[in-house]
Enzyme design. Structure first.
Site, short mmCIF file in Angstrom:
data_model
loop_
_atom_site.label_atom_id
_atom_site.label_comp_id
_atom_site.label_asym_id
_atom_site.label_seq_id
_atom_site.Cartn_x
_atom_site.Cartn_y
_atom_site.Cartn_z
N GLY A 161 0.81 -1.22 0.00
CA GLY A 161 0.00 0.00 0.00
C GLY A 161 0.83 1.24 0.00
N GLY A 162 1.78 1.27 0.93
CA GLY A 162 2.67 2.40 0.91
C GLY A 162 3.14 2.89 2.24
N HIS A 186 -0.88 -10.10 10.57
CA HIS A 186 -0.17 -9.20 9.66
C HIS A 186 0.93 -8.40 10.35
CE1 HIS A 186 0.45 -6.51 6.28
NE2 HIS A 186 0.11 -5.46 7.00
N ARG A 190 -2.66 -0.43 14.73
CA ARG A 190 -1.86 0.48 13.91
C ARG A 190 -2.66 1.03 12.73
NH1 ARG A 190 0.97 -0.41 9.24
NH2 ARG A 190 0.79 -2.66 9.43
N HIS A 196 -4.69 -8.45 9.22
CA HIS A 196 -5.05 -7.68 8.02
C HIS A 196 -6.36 -8.23 7.49
CE1 HIS A 196 -4.89 -5.77 4.11
NE2 HIS A 196 -3.88 -5.03 4.55
N GLU A 240 -6.26 4.53 2.81
CA GLU A 240 -6.43 3.15 3.28
C GLU A 240 -7.31 3.24 4.51
OE1 GLU A 240 -2.99 0.37 3.11
OE2 GLU A 240 -1.84 2.12 2.57
N ARG A 291 -8.87 -1.01 10.65
CA ARG A 291 -8.45 -2.36 10.27
C ARG A 291 -8.98 -3.43 11.26
NH1 ARG A 291 -2.27 -3.00 8.47
NH2 ARG A 291 -3.01 -1.86 6.68
C1 SIN Z 1 -1.60 -2.71 2.97
O1 SIN Z 1 -1.09 -2.31 1.93
O2 SIN Z 1 -2.80 -2.93 3.10
C2 SIN Z 1 -0.72 -2.97 4.15
C3 SIN Z 1 -0.21 -1.72 4.63
C4 SIN Z 1 0.10 -1.81 6.09
O3 SIN Z 1 0.21 -2.88 6.67
O4 SIN Z 1 0.17 -0.75 6.69
#
Ligand code: SIN
Length: 509
Positions: free
Chosen positions: A60-61, A349, A384, A240, A124, A288
């Protein structure tokens, strides 16, 4: 608990001396090494090869408030953390973030830009603004790590030691680090150093299903526990929401970035219902922990092994360009993202807990520093915020580099080595590893309860007792001892925390 995993007298072990030893060559480790004063000799240990870290898997970044109008990164992070992240440390991280992004860009990291050359950003889960920068569409971690690896290899003071397994951290008088015992090429050696940084990543491999690389067994965290380092927030394990699931093999848990939902992806249950639309005001971009739990409940309710992530609203050309890694991985599994909803499940994750540090990466042991996923800097709290992990590696990695430079560089005396040689064993360590993964998956997962946690704790104690007197002699055996130790800490902390908060959810609370 045994003080050391290794079983060999220090006397006679080969010795190498460095000003700094960094265990871990992911973003936290390499960025710290690159920020160190060039007069300091620095060894960076990696268990396998340099690019085989979790950082290089990041899709994602990297979140940073690079847009001047974005005043909400702190608020979003604290909210996602269920109010548990430390406001001043988190404020420091988000405020420093843009400076480090500029630095990475100057170092040659190719952030994606629009035609005018401005950085592209996306959203996100739990981000109220578009602030997630990316490289190569969804190859952010790989491209950052490739560039930093090139730079590290060019630095004469940085020594990359591949296939070096951190076994133990040694401390001498006055609770000061004096070095590390590592395993390389069938033998132990001692790396003498007054400054040791643990940046050896997380704990995904103590779960059955994870997005992490194989071998993420919490080795740095376990070595720090044995050396007496304080841990924090060990109950907070992040799941995740969307890992790919292959219904034919019941396997293949590669990550499907939250950015797919940031670009319009919608979660649907087996009946096609977009269940997040009514579950949370942020819908598919809810926090999340909330999203992962809701998917888990939907799977239970409909007795299904997965839900679907539907991004068929986007064209093939958009998806191929924006998510090349995910697009090709799905295609390899027979899924065309522009036509087929993707089968997904929540899996382990990230680890919010770890070695307790202050804002400079220092721990309760003099000369011991920690950064990245192995550390608990207290900027993630109970959950997080997406894409804050790479940011944390940069901001606190740079802090560590400065603190290391300002700490004493004189070597302290080695402790007298009273190493228990241990009993030789024919214990099947592979079976124990599988059992630990099963325990963590079933009792230490998304939804926990007192009875399950107590059963897990009892069995983990038995496993630890069994391992205690044994002659552990290979990295593979040490990994199992590390898994048991870290798993025990997680379960004990989860039992201790009776309220539901963030990623920690107990059905009996
Ligand atoms: C994602 O790209 O969904 C993972 C990014 C992350 O774990 O912060």
């Amino acid at each position: 608990m045994r003080r050391f995993a290794f079983n060999q007298d220090l006397k006679g072990m080969p010795i190498e001396k460095y000003d700094v030893v960094i265990a871990g060559g992911g973003l936290a480790g390499l960025y710290t090494a690159l920020n160190l004063d060039k007069s300091l000799s620095c060894a960076v240990l990696v268990k396998k090869e340099l690019m085989l870290c979790n950082s290089s898997l990041a899709q994602g970044g990297i979140a940073a408030a690079v847009n001047e109008q974005d005043l909400f990164h702190l608020r979003d992070t604290i909210k996602a953390s269920a109010g548990l992240a430390n406001p001043s440390l988190t404020g420091f991280m988000v405020e420093q973030g843009p400076k480090h992004i500029v630095r990475l860009a100057k170092m040659g990291v190719p952030f994606d830009t629009n035609e005018q050359g401005n950085w592209l950003t996306t959203r996100e889960g739990a981000h109220t603004r578009e602030r997630v920068l990316h490289c190569g569409g969804d190859a952010t971690g790989r491209l950052i790590m490739q560039r930093l690896t090139q730079l590290a290899l060019e630095r004469p003071n940085i020594h990359i030691l591949e296939h070096h397994f951190l076994t133990d951290i040694l401390t001498g008088d006055d609770n000061q680090v004096c070095g590390a015992v590592v395993y390389h090429d069938q033998a132990y050696k001692f790396l003498e150093t007054p400054s040791l940084m643990v940046a050896a990543g997380g704990i995904g491999s103590i779960y059955k299903h994870t997005t992490n690389r194989e071998g993420t067994t919490g080795d740095g965290i376990a070595a720090a526990i044995r050396a007496g380092a304080q841990m924090q927030h060990m109950e907070f394990v992040q799941f995740h929401p969307t890992a790919f699931f292959n219904p034919r093999t019941n396997q293949s848990f590669f990550l499907i970035s939250e950015a797919v939902r940031g670009e319009g992806g919608i979660l649907r249950n087996s009946e096609g219902v977009a269940f997040m639309q009514t579950r949370h005001p942020m819908k598919d971009l809810a926090h999340r922990d909330i999203t992962a739990r809701e998917i888990f409940l939907q799977m239970q309710k409909h007795n299904k092994k997965h839900v679907f992530l539907d991004i068929t609203s986007r064209s093939k050309s958009f998806l191929e360009k924006r998510f090349p890694t995910i697009y090709n991985a799905c295609k390899d599994q027979g899924i065309r993202m522009e036509e087929d909803p993707i089968p997904v499940v929540p899996v382990q994750h990230y680890f919010m807990g770890g070695i307790k540090t202050n804002s400079r990466g220092q721990t309760n042991i003099k000369g011991l520093f920690a950064s990245g996923e192995a550390a608990c800097t207290n900027v993630h709290g109970a959950n997080r915020l997406a894409s804050n992990s790479l940011l944390e590696c940069l901001v606190f990695g740079a802090q560590c580099a400065e603190a290391i430079y300002n700490s004493p560089h004189t070597q302290v005396a080695l402790p007298p080595a009273t190493i228990n040689q241990g009993k030789k064993t024919d214990t099947n360590f592979g079976f124990l590893a599988d059992e630990i993964r099963e325990i963590m998956q079933t009792q230490g997962g998304i939804v926990r309860n007192k009875k399950g946690l107590k059963t897990a704790l009892k069995r983990l104690d038995q496993i630890m007792e069994k391992l205690e007197p044994l002659h552990i002699n290979t990295p593979a055996q040490t990994e199992v001892a590390n898994m048991a130790l870290v798993a025990r800490h997680i379960i004990a902390a989860a039992l201790e925390r009776k309220n539901n908060i963030g990623a920690h959810y107990r059905s009996d609370a």
